[in-house]
Design a protein around this motif. Structure first.
Motif, PDB file in Angstrom:
ATOM      1  N   LYS A 190       0.879  -1.177   0.000  1.00 36.19           N
ATOM      2  CA  LYS A 190       0.000   0.000   0.000  1.00 36.19           C
ATOM      3  C   LYS A 190       0.914   1.224   0.000  1.00 36.19           C
ATOM      4  CE  LYS A 190      -3.508  -2.360   2.733  1.00 36.19           C
ATOM      5  NZ  LYS A 190      -4.220  -2.458   4.012  1.00 36.19           N
ATOM      6  N   ALA A 191       0.717   2.096  -0.982  1.00 36.64           N
ATOM      7  CA  ALA A 191       1.633   3.233  -1.118  1.00 36.64           C
ATOM      8  C   ALA A 191       0.880   4.539  -1.333  1.00 36.64           C
ATOM      9  CB  ALA A 191       2.586   2.986  -2.285  1.00 36.64           C
ATOM     10  N   VAL A 192       1.531   5.631  -0.926  1.00 41.45           N
ATOM     11  CA  VAL A 192       0.945   6.962  -1.105  1.00 41.45           C
ATOM     12  C   VAL A 192       1.937   7.845  -1.852  1.00 41.45           C
ATOM     13  CG1 VAL A 192      -0.168   8.919   0.045  1.00 41.45           C
ATOM     14  CG2 VAL A 192      -0.090   6.705   1.184  1.00 41.45           C
ATOM     15  N   VAL A 193       1.435   8.597  -2.828  1.00 44.73           N
ATOM     16  CA  VAL A 193       2.275   9.509  -3.596  1.00 44.73           C
ATOM     17  C   VAL A 193       1.741  10.924  -3.402  1.00 44.73           C
ATOM     18  CG1 VAL A 193       3.210  10.031  -5.883  1.00 44.73           C
ATOM     19  CG2 VAL A 193       2.574   7.662  -5.308  1.00 44.73           C
ATOM     20  N   PHE A 194       2.575  11.788  -2.831  1.00 46.17           N
ATOM     21  CA  PHE A 194       2.192  13.190  -2.619  1.00 46.17           C
ATOM     22  C   PHE A 194       2.747  14.020  -3.773  1.00 46.17           C
ATOM     23  CE2 PHE A 194       0.556  13.294   1.755  1.00 46.17           C
ATOM     24  CZ  PHE A 194       0.957  12.047   2.224  1.00 46.17           C
ATOM     25  N   GLY A 195       1.863  14.648  -4.563  1.00 42.91           N
ATOM     26  CA  GLY A 195       2.290  15.478  -5.684  1.00 42.91           C
ATOM     27  C   GLY A 195       2.285  14.675  -6.964  1.00 42.91           C
ATOM     28  N   LEU A 196       1.248  14.904  -7.789  1.00 41.19           N
ATOM     29  CA  LEU A 196       1.088  14.082  -8.999  1.00 41.19           C
ATOM     30  C   LEU A 196       1.502  14.866 -10.237  1.00 41.19           C
ATOM     31  CD1 LEU A 196      -2.324  12.412  -8.056  1.00 41.19           C
ATOM     32  CD2 LEU A 196       0.001  11.693  -7.484  1.00 41.19           C
ATOM     33  N   GLY A 197       2.742  15.326 -10.234  1.00 41.22           N
ATOM     34  CA  GLY A 197       3.297  16.028 -11.390  1.00 41.22           C
ATOM     35  C   GLY A 197       4.179  15.083 -12.193  1.00 41.22           C
ATOM     36  N   GLY A 198       5.156  15.681 -12.866  1.00 46.24           N
ATOM     37  CA  GLY A 198       6.033  14.910 -13.750  1.00 46.24           C
ATOM     38  C   GLY A 198       6.810  13.813 -13.039  1.00 46.24           C
ATOM     39  N   ILE A 199       7.048  13.968 -11.736  1.00 42.84           N
ATOM     40  CA  ILE A 199       7.747  12.924 -10.981  1.00 42.84           C
ATOM     41  C   ILE A 199       6.732  11.960 -10.369  1.00 42.84           C
ATOM     42  CG2 ILE A 199       9.392  12.448  -9.108  1.00 42.84           C
ATOM     43  CD1 ILE A 199      10.528  14.179 -11.446  1.00 42.84           C
ATOM     44  N   GLY A 200       5.710  12.512  -9.697  1.00 42.42           N
ATOM     45  CA  GLY A 200       4.739  11.673  -8.991  1.00 42.42           C
ATOM     46  C   GLY A 200       4.058  10.652  -9.899  1.00 42.42           C
ATOM     47  N   LYS A 262      -5.815  -3.127  12.488  1.00 41.76           N
ATOM     48  CA  LYS A 262      -6.609  -1.959  12.891  1.00 41.76           C
ATOM     49  C   LYS A 262      -5.740  -0.732  13.162  1.00 41.76           C
ATOM     50  CE  LYS A 262     -10.442  -4.702  14.646  1.00 41.76           C
ATOM     51  NZ  LYS A 262      -9.881  -6.047  14.335  1.00 41.76           N
ATOM     52  N   ILE A 263      -4.398  -0.891  12.973  1.00 47.82           N
ATOM     53  CA  ILE A 263      -3.496   0.257  13.180  1.00 47.82           C
ATOM     54  C   ILE A 263      -3.514   1.158  11.945  1.00 47.82           C
ATOM     55  CG2 ILE A 263      -1.098   0.950  13.574  1.00 47.82           C
ATOM     56  CD1 ILE A 263      -0.740  -1.708  15.076  1.00 47.82           C
ATOM     57  N   GLY A 264      -3.354   0.558  10.781  1.00 47.56           N
ATOM     58  CA  GLY A 264      -3.376   1.327   9.538  1.00 47.56           C
ATOM     59  C   GLY A 264      -2.086   2.083   9.287  1.00 47.56           C
ATOM     60  N   GLY A 265      -1.968   2.579   8.066  1.00 48.00           N
ATOM     61  CA  GLY A 265      -0.757   3.303   7.657  1.00 48.00           C
ATOM     62  C   GLY A 265      -0.234   2.678   6.361  1.00 48.00           C
ATOM     63  N   ALA A 266       0.432   3.513   5.569  1.00 47.54           N
ATOM     64  CA  ALA A 266       0.951   3.025   4.281  1.00 47.54           C
ATOM     65  C   ALA A 266       2.271   2.289   4.488  1.00 47.54           C
ATOM     66  CB  ALA A 266       1.172   4.212   3.355  1.00 47.54           C
ATOM     67  N   ASP A 267       2.524   1.314   3.633  1.00 48.87           N
ATOM     68  CA  ASP A 267       3.825   0.636   3.673  1.00 48.87           C
ATOM     69  C   ASP A 267       4.924   1.581   3.156  1.00 48.87           C
ATOM     70  OD1 ASP A 267       2.736  -1.912   4.489  1.00 48.87           O
ATOM     71  OD2 ASP A 267       1.931  -2.080   2.453  1.00 48.87           O
ATOM     72  N   TYR A 268       4.544   2.379   2.150  1.00 51.04           N
ATOM     73  CA  TYR A 268       5.516   3.292   1.531  1.00 51.04           C
ATOM     74  C   TYR A 268       4.826   4.617   1.202  1.00 51.04           C
ATOM     75  CZ  TYR A 268       7.994  -1.080   0.753  1.00 51.04           C
ATOM     76  OH  TYR A 268       8.603  -2.279   0.937  1.00 51.04           O
ATOM     77  N   SER A 269       5.586   5.712   1.333  1.00 53.00           N
ATOM     78  CA  SER A 269       5.075   6.986   0.828  1.00 53.00           C
ATOM     79  C   SER A 269       6.215   7.711   0.115  1.00 53.00           C
ATOM     80  CB  SER A 269       4.498   7.834   1.959  1.00 53.00           C
ATOM     81  OG  SER A 269       5.543   8.326   2.760  1.00 53.00           O
ATOM     82  N   PHE A 270       5.819   8.599  -0.780  1.00 52.29           N
ATOM     83  CA  PHE A 270       6.801   9.322  -1.607  1.00 52.29           C
ATOM     84  C   PHE A 270       6.423  10.794  -1.636  1.00 52.29           C
ATOM     85  CE2 PHE A 270       6.511   4.985  -2.935  1.00 52.29           C
ATOM     86  CZ  PHE A 270       7.815   4.598  -3.201  1.00 52.29           C
ATOM     87  N   ASP A 271       7.341  11.683  -1.252  1.00 47.34           N
ATOM     88  CA  ASP A 271       7.068  13.111  -1.409  1.00 47.34           C
ATOM     89  C   ASP A 271       7.587  13.574  -2.763  1.00 47.34           C
ATOM     90  OD1 ASP A 271       6.547  15.984  -0.733  1.00 47.34           O
ATOM     91  OD2 ASP A 271       8.673  15.982  -1.257  1.00 47.34           O
ATOM     92  N   CYS A 272       6.705  14.065  -3.591  1.00 47.41           N
ATOM     93  CA  CYS A 272       7.095  14.611  -4.901  1.00 47.41           C
ATOM     94  C   CYS A 272       6.620  16.051  -4.995  1.00 47.41           C
ATOM     95  CB  CYS A 272       6.494  13.788  -6.036  1.00 47.41           C
ATOM     96  SG  CYS A 272       6.701  12.020  -5.865  1.00 47.41           S
ATOM     97  N   THR A 273       6.681  16.798  -3.877  1.00 43.09           N
ATOM     98  CA  THR A 273       6.250  18.202  -3.874  1.00 43.09           C
ATOM     99  C   THR A 273       7.390  19.156  -3.531  1.00 43.09           C
ATOM    100  OG1 THR A 273       5.672  18.349  -1.512  1.00 43.09           O
ATOM    101  CG2 THR A 273       3.971  17.468  -3.000  1.00 43.09           C
ATOM    102  N   GLY A 274       8.337  18.733  -2.705  1.00 45.26           N
ATOM    103  CA  GLY A 274       9.391  19.653  -2.241  1.00 45.26           C
ATOM    104  C   GLY A 274       8.941  20.520  -1.080  1.00 45.26           C
ATOM    105  N   ASN A 275       7.732  20.249  -0.544  1.00 39.40           N
ATOM    106  CA  ASN A 275       7.180  21.032   0.570  1.00 39.40           C
ATOM    107  C   ASN A 275       7.470  20.278   1.872  1.00 39.40           C
ATOM    108  OD1 ASN A 275       5.272  21.781   2.595  1.00 39.40           O
ATOM    109  ND2 ASN A 275       3.968  22.722   1.039  1.00 39.40           N
TER     110      ASN A 275
END
Ligand SMILES: NC(=O)C1=CN([C@@H]2O[C@H](COP(=O)(O)OP(=O)(O)OC[C@H]3O[C@@H](n4cnc5c(N)ncnc54)[C@H](O)[C@@H]3O)[C@@H](O)[C@H]2O)C=CC1
Ligand SMILES: N[C@@H](CCC(=O)N[C@@H](CSC=O)C(=O)NCC(=O)O)C(=O)O
Ligand SMILES: [Zn+2]
Ligand SMILES: [Zn+2]
Length: 378
Positions: A190-200, A262-275
Motif C-alpha cells: 500500500k503506497a501513497v504519492v504526494f504530488g502528482l506532477g512529472g515525478i509523482g 486496525k493500526i493502519g498506515g501506508a507501507d511506503y510513501s513518496f514526497d514529490c512536492t518539495g514542501n
C-alpha cells in the motif's frame, strides 16, 4: 563555435534566447547536439532563486537527449553519431561512491558541477561579449549544443525518439527508480504519492510495475485525479476537500486499515512536492513498525524537515533519493529499452512540445498546473 541557448540571466527573470560561444570539448569531454529537453520543476526551483547552488548567468536544463558531435582527447566509450542522454548524476565507476555499490551518487566531479564548472574548473559557455556563462547540473540542456564529461553521458539505442526519451534524463528515472531502487516496493504493498506532477506520475507507474495493491495519490489540484488514474492510482485525496478536522494523515491511516490490521498506515510513501510540511505528513501516514517514506522533492534553501523522533523510534524510516538511485550509464539504456518495449509509458505525459523560442511558456504551463512535461525541441 556559436550555438543558440536559453540563458538564465538572473534569478526570477524569464530565460533569454541568445547566441552564445561554446568552446571545444577538452580532455575527457564530449560535444553534444541536444535534440530535445524536458523542463523539470528543479529547473524552475533554481531559476526562482531558491537553490543555494543557483548561479547566474547560467544555462539551465538537465533532462535532455541528443547526438555526439565531437569527442575531446582521451574519450574512449563514445564516438560522433552516438545517441546519448546527459546525466546530472554521472557514473565514473572508479570513485569511492561508485565502487561502494551502496549509492548512485558518484562523487568524481560533484564539487565542480555544483559550482557550474567543468571538471577542470572552467566553463565552456560564454556570452558574445566574453562574459562567462555557468553550466547547470553538469548538463545545460537548454542549449542546442553543450559539453559534458564522458562519464556523464549514457549511450542509448538509436531508434528511440529524442522528444520522448529526454524525459528519462530525469523525471521517468527518478520516479520509477525511487520505487524500484530506493524503496524496493514489494507486490501487494500500500503506497501513497504526494504530488502528482512529472515525478509523482512516474512513481505511480513504478508502483504499478512493482505490483502495489493500493496506490493513493494526494494533490491540491483536482485535475490530477484523472492523471493519476491513467497510470494506476487507485484512490485520490485532495487535502482541501477533506472534512473539517480530518488531516491527510488521518485520512490515509483510516483508508489503509483492515479488519485484521486496525493500526493502519501506508507501507511506503513518496514526497514529490518539495514542501517540507508535506514531507512530514508523508512520514507520519506510514505504518508503525515498518513504514518507509521516500523524499524526492527538492526544498528551498533554509527549509528543514521536522517530526517527533517517536515516529522513527516506532519504526518508520525516512529516506531520500536522487535520480531514483539509478546508476546512469548502466541503468538509463535499460530504461530506454523498457520504454521501447512498452513496459513503461512516456508519450501521454509529454503534454506540450515547444520550440526553444517559447521555452518560457513551458515554465508558465508548469506554474499554472497545466502541463505534466513540456519538452523543448531544437
Ligand atoms: N530527488 C530527485 O532526484 C528529483 C527531485 N525532483 C523534485 O521533485 C519535485 C516534483 O517535481 P515535478 O513533478 O517535476 O513537479 P511538478 O510541478 O510537475 O509537480 C508537483 C505537483 O505537486 C503538487 N503539489 C504542490 N504542493 C502540494 C501540496 N502541498 N500537497 C499536495 N500536492 C502538492 C502540484 O499540484 C503538482 O501536481 C520538485 O521538488 C523537484 O525539484 C525532480 C526530479 C528529480
Ligand atoms: N542544489 C540543490 C539541491 C538540488 C537537488 O537535490 N538535486 C537533485 C536532483 S533534482 C533533479 O531534478 C540531486 O540529484 N541531488 C544530488 C546532488 O548531488 O545534487 C541544493 O543545494 O539544495
Ligand atoms: Zn529534474
Ligand atoms: Zn563515481
Amino acid at each position: 563555435m556559436r550555438t543558440r541557448a536559453a540563458v538564465a540571466v538572473a534569478a526570477g527573470k524569464p530565460l533569454e534566447i541568445m547566441e552564445v560561444n561554446l568552446d571545444d570539448p577538452k580532455e575527457g569531454e564530449v560535444l553534444i547536439e541536444i535534440k530535445a529537453t524536458g523542463i523539470c520543476h528543479t529547473d524552475e526551483f533554481t531559476l526562482s532563486g531558491a537553490d543555494p547552488e543557483g548561479i547566474f548567468p547560467s544555462i539551465l536544463g538537465h533532462e535532455g537527449a541528443g547526438v555526439v558531435v565531437k569527442c575531446g582527447p582521451g574519450v574512449k566509450t563514445l564516438k560522433p553519431g552516438d545517441h546519448v542522454i546527459p546525466l546530472y548524476t554521472p557514473e565514473c565507476r572508479e570513485c569511492p561512491s561508485c565502487l561502494s555499490r551502496k549509492t548512485n551518487l558518484c562523487t568524481a566531479i560533484r564539487a565542480t558541477q555544483g559550482q557550474g564548472l567543468m571538471p577542470d574548473g572552467t566553463t565552456r559557455f560564454s556570452m558574445l561579449d566574453g562574459t562567462p556563462i555557468y553550466h547547470y547540473m553538469g548538463c545545460s540542456t537548454f542549449a542546442q549544443h553543450t559539453v559534458l564529461p564522458e562519464i556523464a553521458l549514457a549511450k542509448v539505442r538509436e531508434d528511440a525518439p529524442f522528444d520522448k526519451i529526454c524525459y528519462i534524463g530525469c523525471g521517468v528515472t527518478t520516479g520509477v527508480g525511487a520505487v524500484l531502487n530506493t524503496a524496493n516496493v514489494e507486490a501487494g504493498a500500500k503506497a501513497v504519492v504526494f504530488g502528482l506532477g512529472g515525478i509523482g506520475l512516474n512513481v505511480i507507474q513504478g508502483l504499478k510495475l512493482a505490483g502495489a495493491d493500493m496506490i493513493i495519490g494526494v494533490d491540491l489540484n483536482d485535475d490530477k485525479k484523472e492523471w493519476g488514474e491513467r497510470f494506476g492510482m487507485t484512490h485520490f485525496i485532495n487535502p482541501k476537500s477533506l472534512p473539517e478536522g480530518t488531516s491527510v494523515v488521518q485520512a490515509i491511516v483510516d483508508m489503509t486499515k483492515t479488519p485484521f490490521d486496525k493500526i493502519g498506515g501506508a507501507d511506503y510513501s513518496f514526497d514529490c512536492t518539495g514542501n517540507v510540511k508535506v514531507m512530514r505528513d508523508a512520514l507520519e501516514c506510514t505504518h508503525r513498525g515498518w513504514g518507509q517514506s521516500i523524499i524526492i522533492g527538492v526544498a528551498p534553501a533554509g527549509a528543514v524537515i521536522e517530526t517527533r523522533p517517536f515516529q522513527l523510534v516506532t519504526g518508520r524510516v525516512w529516506k531520500g533519493t536522487a535520480f531514483g538511485g539509478a546508476r546512469g550509464r548502466t541503468d538509463v539504456p535499460k530504461i530506454v529499452d523498457w520504454y521501447m518495449d512498452g513496459k513503461i509509458e512516456i508519450d501521454p505525459m509529454i503534454t506540450h512540445i515547444l520550440p526553444l523560442e517559447r521555452i518560457n511558456e513551458g515554465f508558465d504551463l508548469m506554474h499554472a498546473g497545466k502541463s505534466i512535461r513540456a519538452v523543448v525541441v531544437f
